[in-house]
Design a protein around this motif. Structure first.
Motif, short mmCIF file in Angstrom:
data_model
loop_
_atom_site.label_atom_id
_atom_site.label_comp_id
_atom_site.label_asym_id
_atom_site.label_seq_id
_atom_site.Cartn_x
_atom_site.Cartn_y
_atom_site.Cartn_z
N UNK A 41 -50.69 -34.67 29.98
CA UNK A 41 -50.49 -33.40 29.30
C UNK A 41 -50.76 -33.65 27.81
N UNK A 42 -51.61 -32.85 27.24
CA UNK A 42 -51.87 -32.90 25.80
C UNK A 42 -51.24 -31.68 25.15
N UNK A 43 -50.49 -31.91 24.07
CA UNK A 43 -49.81 -30.81 23.37
C UNK A 43 -50.24 -30.85 21.91
N UNK A 44 -50.72 -29.73 21.41
CA UNK A 44 -51.04 -29.59 19.99
C UNK A 44 -49.99 -28.68 19.37
N UNK A 45 -49.38 -29.14 18.28
CA UNK A 45 -48.36 -28.37 17.57
C UNK A 45 -48.89 -28.04 16.18
N UNK A 46 -48.86 -26.76 15.84
CA UNK A 46 -49.22 -26.32 14.49
C UNK A 46 -47.95 -26.17 13.67
N UNK A 47 -48.00 -26.62 12.41
CA UNK A 47 -46.84 -26.55 11.52
C UNK A 47 -47.17 -25.54 10.42
N UNK A 48 -46.28 -24.56 10.25
CA UNK A 48 -46.44 -23.53 9.22
C UNK A 48 -45.36 -23.71 8.16
N UNK A 49 -45.57 -23.17 6.98
CA UNK A 49 -44.62 -23.32 5.87
C UNK A 49 -43.24 -22.80 6.25
N UNK A 50 -43.19 -21.69 7.00
CA UNK A 50 -41.93 -21.10 7.45
C UNK A 50 -42.25 -20.08 8.54
N UNK A 51 -41.20 -19.51 9.14
CA UNK A 51 -41.39 -18.55 10.23
C UNK A 51 -42.12 -17.30 9.78
N UNK A 60 -47.66 -14.02 10.33
CA UNK A 60 -48.80 -13.28 9.79
C UNK A 60 -50.08 -13.76 10.47
N UNK A 61 -50.74 -12.85 11.15
CA UNK A 61 -51.96 -13.21 11.86
C UNK A 61 -53.00 -13.77 10.89
N UNK A 62 -53.58 -14.88 11.26
CA UNK A 62 -54.61 -15.51 10.44
C UNK A 62 -54.09 -16.52 9.44
N UNK A 63 -52.76 -16.68 9.34
CA UNK A 63 -52.20 -17.66 8.42
C UNK A 63 -52.61 -19.07 8.85
N UNK A 64 -53.05 -19.86 7.92
CA UNK A 64 -53.46 -21.23 8.20
C UNK A 64 -52.23 -22.14 8.29
N UNK A 65 -52.22 -23.02 9.26
CA UNK A 65 -51.13 -23.99 9.35
C UNK A 65 -51.26 -25.02 8.21
N UNK A 66 -50.13 -25.66 7.87
CA UNK A 66 -50.15 -26.67 6.81
C UNK A 66 -50.34 -28.08 7.37
N UNK A 67 -50.13 -28.21 8.67
CA UNK A 67 -50.32 -29.50 9.34
C UNK A 67 -50.41 -29.23 10.84
N UNK A 68 -50.86 -30.22 11.58
CA UNK A 68 -50.84 -30.14 13.02
C UNK A 68 -50.64 -31.54 13.59
N UNK A 69 -50.05 -31.59 14.75
CA UNK A 69 -49.77 -32.86 15.43
C UNK A 69 -50.29 -32.76 16.86
#
Length: 101
Positions: A40-50, A55-64
């Motif tokens: 199983x591969x899981x990609x997690x996007x990290x955003x500045x806050x909830x 907001x649609x189209x907001x860029x994540x600040x990191x991903x794992x």
């Protein structure tokens, strides 16, 4: 479903005390001839806050990205496979100790 947890190791050099971690992709891969047939591969996007994540189209600040044998998920509780993925992440990764939101 997501996890709120500080993120202090971003590639842009900024700390986010209320970071919002959300699964953005899950895939199951088959490996012929390997003792572990399915991963199983899981990609997690990290955003500045909830609020930013909402907001649609907001860029994540990191991903794992994380990978584990599918057998790791069989005994986990959850309403669906995504819930089991969050349970695995909470037990095995950087999301340990995060607050479900």
């Amino acid at each position: 479903m997501a996890v709120q947890l500080p993120h202090n190791a971003t590639q842009i050099g900024v700390n986010f005390s209320q970071a919002y971690w959300r699964i953005s992709a899950v895939n199951i891969s088959f490996r012929a001839g390997h003792p572990v047939k399915h991963d199983v591969g899981i990609t997690v996007s990290v955003y500045a806050n909830a609020a930013a994540a909402a907001i649609e189209g907001t860029q994540h600040v990191a991903w794992m990205e994380y990978t584990a044998p599918i057998s790791d998920f069989n005994s986990l509780s959850g309403d669906d496979f995504i819930a089991k993925c969050y349970a695995w992440l909470n037990a095995h990764t950087d999301l340990s100790g995060g607050k479900p939101v």
